[in-house]
Design a protein around this motif. Structure first.
Motif, PDB file in Angstrom:
ATOM      1  N   LEU A 287     -23.666  24.304 -29.875  1.00  0.00           N
ATOM      2  CA  LEU A 287     -24.740  24.129 -28.898  1.00  0.00           C
ATOM      3  C   LEU A 287     -24.229  23.825 -27.506  1.00  0.00           C
ATOM      4  O   LEU A 287     -24.981  23.913 -26.531  1.00  0.00           O
ATOM      5  CB  LEU A 287     -25.664  22.981 -29.334  1.00  0.00           C
ATOM      6  CG  LEU A 287     -26.467  23.181 -30.617  1.00  0.00           C
ATOM      7  CD1 LEU A 287     -27.205  21.893 -30.970  1.00  0.00           C
ATOM      8  CD2 LEU A 287     -27.441  24.335 -30.470  1.00  0.00           C
ATOM      9  N   MET A 288     -22.951  23.438 -27.403  1.00  0.00           N
ATOM     10  CA  MET A 288     -22.416  22.942 -26.145  1.00  0.00           C
ATOM     11  C   MET A 288     -21.165  23.720 -25.742  1.00  0.00           C
ATOM     12  O   MET A 288     -20.431  24.225 -26.591  1.00  0.00           O
ATOM     13  CB  MET A 288     -22.068  21.450 -26.256  1.00  0.00           C
ATOM     14  CG  MET A 288     -23.149  20.599 -26.901  1.00  0.00           C
ATOM     15  SD  MET A 288     -24.751  20.656 -26.064  1.00  0.00           S
ATOM     16  CE  MET A 288     -24.430  19.558 -24.679  1.00  0.00           C
ATOM     17  N   SER A 289     -20.919  23.775 -24.453  1.00  0.00           N
ATOM     18  CA  SER A 289     -19.683  24.375 -23.948  1.00  0.00           C
ATOM     19  C   SER A 289     -18.525  23.408 -24.142  1.00  0.00           C
ATOM     20  O   SER A 289     -18.731  22.190 -24.221  1.00  0.00           O
ATOM     21  CB  SER A 289     -19.814  24.668 -22.451  1.00  0.00           C
ATOM     22  OG  SER A 289     -20.950  25.423 -22.160  1.00  0.00           O
ATOM     23  N   PRO A 290     -17.284  23.931 -24.175  1.00  0.00           N
ATOM     24  CA  PRO A 290     -16.149  23.017 -24.035  1.00  0.00           C
ATOM     25  C   PRO A 290     -16.275  22.271 -22.701  1.00  0.00           C
ATOM     26  O   PRO A 290     -16.721  22.836 -21.698  1.00  0.00           O
ATOM     27  CB  PRO A 290     -14.934  23.956 -24.038  1.00  0.00           C
ATOM     28  CG  PRO A 290     -15.409  25.219 -24.657  1.00  0.00           C
ATOM     29  CD  PRO A 290     -16.863  25.336 -24.297  1.00  0.00           C
TER      30      PRO A 290
ATOM     31  N   LEU B 263     -10.747  18.359 -24.193  1.00  0.00           N
ATOM     32  CA  LEU B 263     -11.409  19.063 -23.101  1.00  0.00           C
ATOM     33  C   LEU B 263     -11.623  20.539 -23.422  1.00  0.00           C
ATOM     34  O   LEU B 263     -12.643  21.121 -23.039  1.00  0.00           O
ATOM     35  CB  LEU B 263     -10.589  18.945 -21.814  1.00  0.00           C
ATOM     36  CG  LEU B 263     -10.761  17.682 -20.979  1.00  0.00           C
ATOM     37  CD1 LEU B 263      -9.829  17.716 -19.783  1.00  0.00           C
ATOM     38  CD2 LEU B 263     -12.201  17.525 -20.502  1.00  0.00           C
ATOM     39  N   VAL B 264     -10.689  21.156 -24.100  1.00  0.00           N
ATOM     40  CA  VAL B 264     -10.796  22.585 -24.367  1.00  0.00           C
ATOM     41  C   VAL B 264     -11.476  22.877 -25.703  1.00  0.00           C
ATOM     42  O   VAL B 264     -11.811  24.022 -25.990  1.00  0.00           O
ATOM     43  CB  VAL B 264      -9.409  23.263 -24.322  1.00  0.00           C
ATOM     44  CG1 VAL B 264      -8.752  23.033 -22.966  1.00  0.00           C
ATOM     45  CG2 VAL B 264      -8.504  22.765 -25.429  1.00  0.00           C
ATOM     46  N   LYS B 265     -11.702  21.851 -26.513  1.00  0.00           N
ATOM     47  CA  LYS B 265     -12.321  22.026 -27.821  1.00  0.00           C
ATOM     48  C   LYS B 265     -13.833  22.166 -27.679  1.00  0.00           C
ATOM     49  O   LYS B 265     -14.463  21.520 -26.836  1.00  0.00           O
ATOM     50  CB  LYS B 265     -11.998  20.813 -28.699  1.00  0.00           C
ATOM     51  CG  LYS B 265     -12.606  20.855 -30.091  1.00  0.00           C
ATOM     52  CD  LYS B 265     -12.220  19.609 -30.884  1.00  0.00           C
ATOM     53  CE  LYS B 265     -12.840  19.617 -32.263  1.00  0.00           C
ATOM     54  NZ  LYS B 265     -12.475  18.397 -33.038  1.00  0.00           N
TER      55      LYS B 265
ATOM     56  N   GLN C 234     -21.768  29.405 -27.301  1.00  0.00           N
ATOM     57  CA  GLN C 234     -20.908  29.509 -28.479  1.00  0.00           C
ATOM     58  C   GLN C 234     -19.735  30.471 -28.258  1.00  0.00           C
ATOM     59  O   GLN C 234     -18.739  30.428 -28.983  1.00  0.00           O
ATOM     60  CB  GLN C 234     -21.715  29.947 -29.715  1.00  0.00           C
ATOM     61  CG  GLN C 234     -22.282  31.355 -29.643  1.00  0.00           C
ATOM     62  CD  GLN C 234     -23.690  31.392 -29.107  1.00  0.00           C
ATOM     63  OE1 GLN C 234     -24.120  30.453 -28.424  1.00  0.00           O
ATOM     64  NE2 GLN C 234     -24.428  32.458 -29.412  1.00  0.00           N
ATOM     65  N   ASP C 235     -19.848  31.358 -27.232  1.00  0.00           N
ATOM     66  CA  ASP C 235     -18.794  32.330 -26.966  1.00  0.00           C
ATOM     67  C   ASP C 235     -17.757  31.842 -25.952  1.00  0.00           C
ATOM     68  O   ASP C 235     -16.714  32.480 -25.775  1.00  0.00           O
ATOM     69  CB  ASP C 235     -19.407  33.636 -26.450  1.00  0.00           C
ATOM     70  CG  ASP C 235     -20.313  34.314 -27.467  1.00  0.00           C
ATOM     71  OD1 ASP C 235     -20.218  33.965 -28.665  1.00  0.00           O
ATOM     72  OD2 ASP C 235     -21.117  35.172 -27.063  1.00  0.00           O
ATOM     73  N   ARG C 236     -18.034  30.765 -25.275  1.00  0.00           N
ATOM     74  CA  ARG C 236     -17.194  30.375 -24.144  1.00  0.00           C
ATOM     75  C   ARG C 236     -15.775  29.938 -24.518  1.00  0.00           C
ATOM     76  O   ARG C 236     -14.843  30.150 -23.725  1.00  0.00           O
ATOM     77  CB  ARG C 236     -17.904  29.288 -23.326  1.00  0.00           C
ATOM     78  CG  ARG C 236     -19.125  29.837 -22.615  1.00  0.00           C
ATOM     79  CD  ARG C 236     -20.000  28.775 -21.969  1.00  0.00           C
ATOM     80  NE  ARG C 236     -21.243  29.383 -21.488  1.00  0.00           N
ATOM     81  CZ  ARG C 236     -22.286  28.701 -21.032  1.00  0.00           C
ATOM     82  NH1 ARG C 236     -22.257  27.365 -21.008  1.00  0.00           N
ATOM     83  NH2 ARG C 236     -23.358  29.332 -20.618  1.00  0.00           N
ATOM     84  N   PRO C 237     -15.540  29.349 -25.698  1.00  0.00           N
ATOM     85  CA  PRO C 237     -14.157  28.966 -26.022  1.00  0.00           C
ATOM     86  C   PRO C 237     -13.202  30.152 -26.081  1.00  0.00           C
ATOM     87  O   PRO C 237     -11.985  29.975 -25.890  1.00  0.00           O
ATOM     88  CB  PRO C 237     -14.286  28.300 -27.397  1.00  0.00           C
ATOM     89  CG  PRO C 237     -15.688  27.828 -27.464  1.00  0.00           C
ATOM     90  CD  PRO C 237     -16.481  28.855 -26.719  1.00  0.00           C
ATOM     91  N   ALA C 238     -13.699  31.356 -26.349  1.00  0.00           N
ATOM     92  CA  ALA C 238     -12.840  32.537 -26.462  1.00  0.00           C
ATOM     93  C   ALA C 238     -12.503  33.151 -25.100  1.00  0.00           C
ATOM     94  O   ALA C 238     -11.675  34.061 -25.024  1.00  0.00           O
ATOM     95  CB  ALA C 238     -13.507  33.585 -27.348  1.00  0.00           C
TER      96      ALA C 238
END
Length: 441
Positions: A41-44, A34-36, A86-90
């Motif tokens: 191109l896609m959000s977690p 879920l968090v990966k 691409q920035d959302r995981p951080a």
């Protein structure tokens, strides 16, 4: 006997259907998945999950209910325009348990608000006919389709399952519905001004005069697309636009995404973690607009404009009127179209005879989004509602219109007037195409 359902109950059901699908897509994987981020191109998936709740919190708890935010402190984190995917995981996102708890708390308040809100057609514009509740349900279902695309990009064992799509009767398999339909010249009414759940870019209804044209009765199939590949379609620059050829070279395109060719020459497709032989009579899937454009040139045809697509889908030559769906006004069911993630792939062409349009065109709704030749632009008289970021900010950009929905589109977010759009390089979406051509005067 059909039992009438009051509007709040109907809307509660539409919201519940969206939430059940969200739950299925997010419960299918563990917290690590879920968090990966499975693709830049896609959000977690966990971002989509909490974003769904944040939009519902904003529009239904605050804007309609007039209540305090359930979580006003996270608005920035889940603003899709502030943070590229691409920035959302951080970002310091809500964890899976926090996101699920947030959605549950928001939904509990929403159901209370729903049953206390006037929804008549002469109510405030935001709530008239239940618009804002349907808008939120459509938003959730659109993110569900996005999450389904993330599942397709995810590597690892299969976690989703669904029964196979229906098989056409022997008389309607593949080539039996090949060929084209001629649509005569004339005006038709495009868009809508009366559908209470239509989004702003579908409005207003307006007259469009379309010259006579021919359009394929079915989408382009895998078998037909193999002809393009076998004729070196990916190696012939003359078939591609200048931009398309540059992209084909830079991206190394040689076949639709997720296709694989064995040493013996057989073709396979990877579908949600399962490798299966290519089904020849399915609509081709996971091709970008540039690939569709090149195929059309190879075939001596072109992509239809979105006005042509909509006229073929909604216009009845006998009455001169338009309908909400190709088959009429009835809500889609499993006999009309492949929608709602009932199946995890397109059906073979010819599988939905009950869904044929009055003009004789098949599978305009469901199965695969269809690229059109049109760029995304406002209709004459367009008014952004209820916010610019749904449609207006995309007008004039490098977007091509897609029509008709896919097997991953829910019926609440799919009708004959519904407009989707994306960049011409996108392939992870569930998109295919059909062809059209001009007729001599």
């Amino acid at each position: 006997m059909t039992v009438a359902v009051d509007l709040p109950t109907r809307l509660a059901g539409v919201l519940a259907r969206a939430r059940a699908r969200t739950t299925l897509l997010t419960d299918a994987v563990d917290d690590a998945d879920l968090v990966k981020q499975h693709s830049p191109l896609m959000s977690p998936l966990v971002w989509d999950l909490a974003h769904i709740g944040n939009q519902e919190d904003f529009w239904l708890v605050r804007a309609v209910g007039g209540r305090r935010p359930v979580r006003g402190d996270i608005d920035d984190l889940y603003d899709a325009f502030r943070h590229p995917r691409q920035d959302r995981p951080a970002l310091p996102l809500l964890g899976p348990a926090q996101a699920r708890s947030y959605l549950a708390e928001v939904r509990a308040q929403v159901l209370d608000i729903l049953h206390g809100t006037p929804l008549s057609r002469d109510s405030a514009p935001l709530t008239a006919g239940g618009f804002v509740f349907a808008m939120v349900a459509q938003h959730e279902q659109q993110h569900d389709e996005t999450m389904l695309a993330t599942h397709q990009l995810r590597r690892g064992p299969a976690v989703l399952s669904a029964p196979p799509p229906p098989v056409p009767d022997s008389g309607r398999v593949g080539p039996a519905i090949s060929g084209e339909v001629v649509i005569p010249a004339g005006e038709f009414r495009m868009g809508t001004s009366t559908d209470p759940w239509a989004l702003d870019n579908e409005r207003p209804e307006h007259g469009v005069t379309v010259p006579a044209f021919a359009i394929d009765r079915a989408p382009v199939t895998n078998q037909q697309y193999l002809g393009f590949i076998d004729d070196d379609g990916y190696g012939r620059a003359e078939l591609w636009s200048e931009r398309g050829w540059a992209h084909r070279q830079a991206a190394g395109l040689t076949a639709p995404q997720f296709w694989e060719r064995d040493s013996d020459g057989s073709w396979w497709r990877r579908r949600f973690g399962i490798r299966t032989p290519l089904r020849l009579h399915q609509p081709v899937l996971h091709v970008c607009w540039f690939e569709a454009e090149a195929y059309a040139r190879w075939a001596g045809r072109r992509l239809p404009s979105e006005a042509e697509w909509e006229k073929a889908a909604r216009w009845d030559p006998a009455s001169g009127r338009v309908s909400r769906y190709p088959w009429g006004e009835a809500e889609p069911d499993r006999t009309h179209a492949n929608l709602g993630q009932r199946h995890l792939e397109p059906a073979d062409v010819g599988a939905y005879p009950a869904g044929v349009s009055a003009t004789g065109v098949h599978q305009l709704i469901g199965d695969v989004w269809e690229w059109t030749a049109s760029t995304f632009a406002p209709y004459p008289g367009f008014v952004a509602f209820p916010y610019d970021e749904y449609s207006a900010v995309f007008h004039g950009g490098d977007y091509r219109v897609l029509r008709g929905g896919s097997f991953g589109t829910d019926q609440v977010a799919c009708r004959g007037t519904f407009r989707n759009w994306d960049h011409p390089i996108r392939r992870q979406i569930f998109a295919g195409f059909r062809l059209a051509r001009d007729l001599s005067a």
